[in-house]
Enzyme design. Structure first.
Site, mmCIF file in Angstrom:
data_model
loop_
_atom_site.group_PDB
_atom_site.id
_atom_site.type_symbol
_atom_site.label_atom_id
_atom_site.label_comp_id
_atom_site.label_asym_id
_atom_site.label_seq_id
_atom_site.Cartn_x
_atom_site.Cartn_y
_atom_site.Cartn_z
ATOM 1 N N ASN A 153 0.882 -1.172 0.000
ATOM 2 C CA ASN A 153 0.000 0.000 0.000
ATOM 3 C C ASN A 153 0.917 1.219 0.000
ATOM 4 O O ASN A 153 1.493 1.568 1.022
ATOM 5 C CB ASN A 153 -0.888 -0.033 1.253
ATOM 6 C CG ASN A 153 -1.686 1.248 1.433
ATOM 7 O OD1 ASN A 153 -1.758 2.075 0.520
ATOM 8 N ND2 ASN A 153 -2.274 1.416 2.607
ATOM 9 N N GLU B 94 -7.047 4.792 7.644
ATOM 10 C CA GLU B 94 -6.857 6.215 7.309
ATOM 11 C C GLU B 94 -8.084 6.762 6.584
ATOM 12 O O GLU B 94 -8.469 7.917 6.767
ATOM 13 C CB GLU B 94 -5.580 6.385 6.464
ATOM 14 C CG GLU B 94 -4.328 6.223 7.322
ATOM 15 C CD GLU B 94 -3.103 5.683 6.606
ATOM 16 O OE1 GLU B 94 -3.044 5.730 5.363
ATOM 17 O OE2 GLU B 94 -2.196 5.197 7.313
ATOM 18 N N LYS C 153 0.219 4.289 -0.366
ATOM 19 C CA LYS C 153 -0.385 5.521 0.169
ATOM 20 C C LYS C 153 -0.078 6.707 -0.756
ATOM 21 O O LYS C 153 -0.067 6.535 -1.968
ATOM 22 C CB LYS C 153 0.116 5.752 1.601
ATOM 23 C CG LYS C 153 -0.103 4.508 2.470
ATOM 24 C CD LYS C 153 0.050 4.737 3.944
ATOM 25 C CE LYS C 153 -0.198 3.418 4.666
ATOM 26 N NZ LYS C 153 -0.192 3.539 6.111
ATOM 27 N N SER D 60 2.995 -2.112 10.450
ATOM 28 C CA SER D 60 4.432 -2.212 10.721
ATOM 29 C C SER D 60 5.023 -3.578 10.370
ATOM 30 O O SER D 60 5.886 -4.083 11.082
ATOM 31 C CB SER D 60 4.734 -1.840 12.172
ATOM 32 O OG SER D 60 4.388 -0.484 12.412
ATOM 33 N N HIS E 268 -9.553 1.184 4.663
ATOM 34 C CA HIS E 268 -8.304 1.384 5.400
ATOM 35 C C HIS E 268 -8.571 2.345 6.557
ATOM 36 O O HIS E 268 -9.381 3.268 6.418
ATOM 37 C CB HIS E 268 -7.237 1.955 4.463
ATOM 38 C CG HIS E 268 -5.880 1.976 5.094
ATOM 39 N ND1 HIS E 268 -5.509 2.957 5.984
ATOM 40 C CD2 HIS E 268 -4.839 1.120 5.007
ATOM 41 C CE1 HIS E 268 -4.283 2.701 6.407
ATOM 42 N NE2 HIS E 268 -3.846 1.599 5.831
ATOM 43 N N GLY F 236 2.133 2.261 10.861
ATOM 44 C CA GLY F 236 3.118 3.333 10.748
ATOM 45 C C GLY F 236 3.765 3.716 12.069
ATOM 46 O O GLY F 236 4.435 4.747 12.164
ATOM 47 N N GLU G 241 -5.808 -4.839 10.379
ATOM 48 C CA GLU G 241 -4.775 -3.840 10.647
ATOM 49 C C GLU G 241 -5.105 -3.101 11.937
ATOM 50 O O GLU G 241 -5.881 -2.134 11.916
ATOM 51 C CB GLU G 241 -4.713 -2.832 9.495
ATOM 52 C CG GLU G 241 -4.350 -3.442 8.172
ATOM 53 C CD GLU G 241 -3.756 -2.405 7.232
ATOM 54 O OE1 GLU G 241 -2.617 -2.598 6.801
ATOM 55 O OE2 GLU G 241 -4.409 -1.393 6.959
HETATM 56 P P1 PGA Z 1 2.686 0.322 7.671
HETATM 57 O O1 PGA Z 1 1.254 0.567 6.983
HETATM 58 O O2 PGA Z 1 3.209 -1.002 7.120
HETATM 59 O O3 PGA Z 1 3.533 1.482 7.254
HETATM 60 O O4 PGA Z 1 2.467 0.248 9.124
HETATM 61 C C1 PGA Z 1 0.354 -0.493 6.787
HETATM 62 C C2 PGA Z 1 -0.917 0.020 6.157
HETATM 63 O O5 PGA Z 1 -1.335 1.131 6.504
HETATM 64 O O6 PGA Z 1 -1.539 -0.641 5.311
#
Ligand code: PGA
Length: 250
Positions: free
Chosen positions: A8, A96, A10, A211, A94, A172, A166
């Site tokens: 992903n 976000e 982003k 992560s 997601h 993140g 997630e």
């Molecule tokens: P990350 O993000 O691996 O940077 O923690 C995962 C995601 O948001 O899908």
């Protein structure tokens, strides 16, 4: 079941950074070809990524789609247009999107049905916040997201659906759920899909996200109910993405 490595990206990468990424990836094209390597770039880069990754058999998809197939929705991207461009999947829900763009279960359910109808595979995300986990509500929050978000989906379409668990507190932050914590929730998700929704859950991939790194991928993929990873940060670096793909083949 094969393990999936879904990057992903982003809101990262320019055209030249993308060209560099695939030039690097091509050095180990065989690993990528044998993996279930999937990437979701920004929508403006879908065509470029599809073109550059096609020789390695990478599946390309969007990070979101609109809750309508066409119309006066300035700035939105239609599931029909994503599928028409030759993309095979979309991520939906997601955290976000839920937190920053206030996407509700009902909107996500609408997007799910439109995406499946357009022929896309949906990676449907769920996950609790730290506060919810500390209050002991993790399972009920995830259950609610699944039951509401996947409402009305006929089980004959389940081969077009993957779940990504997630935990919001792991995205993140560098703070991964332990393999045991992740397995517990993945087992729970499979049970909800099977018992409450009558889906063929044993055949449905459930990905872990939050992560995921080259240092923890092996332990995560060893868990019986983890069928791959949805990866943000570590998917941006070609050398790390390759290590993740390699780990998925073990
Ligand atoms: P990350 O993000 O691996 O940077 O923690 C995962 C995601 O948001 O899908």
């Amino acid at each position: 079941m094969r393990n999936f490595i879904v990057g992903n990206w982003k809101m990262y990468k320019t055209r030249s950074e993308i060209e560099h990424f695939f030039k690097e990836l091509e050095r180990s094209a065989d690993i990528v070809k044998h993996s279930e390597a999937w990437i979701a770039p920004q929508s403006i880069h879908l065509d470029l990524v599809r073109e550059l990754s096609a020789p390695m058999g990478v599946q390309v998809g969007s990070q979101n789609v609109a809750a309508a197939t066409e119309g006066a929705f300035t700035g939105e991207v239609s599931s029909v247009a994503v599928a028409d461009m030759g993309c095979s999947f979309t991520i939906l829900g997601h955290s976000e999107r839920r937190a920053i763009f206030h996407e509700t279960d009902a909107t996500l359910n609408q997007k799910l049905h439109l995406s499946i109808k357009a022929g896309l595979t949906v990676i449907f995300c769920c996950g609790e916040t730290l506060e919810e986990r500390e209050k002991g509500e993790a399972e009920s929050v995830v259950r609610h997201q699944l039951v509401e978000g996947l409402k009305g989906l006929d089980k004959t379409y389940c081969h077009h659906l993957m779940i990504a668990y997630e935990p919001v507190w792991a995205i993140g932050t560098g703070r991964t759920a332990s393999p045991t914590q992740a397995q517990e929730m993945h087992g729970f998700i499979r049970k909800v899909l099977m018992d409450e929704m009558s889906f063929p859950a044993k055949e449905m991939p459930i990905l872990y996200g939050g992560s995921v790194k080259t240092s923890n991928i092996d332990a995560l993929l060893q868990q019986p109910d983890i069928n791959g990873a949805l990866v943000g940060g570590a998917s941006l670096k070609p050398e790390d993405y390759l290590i993740l793909c390699k780990a998925s083949l073990k």
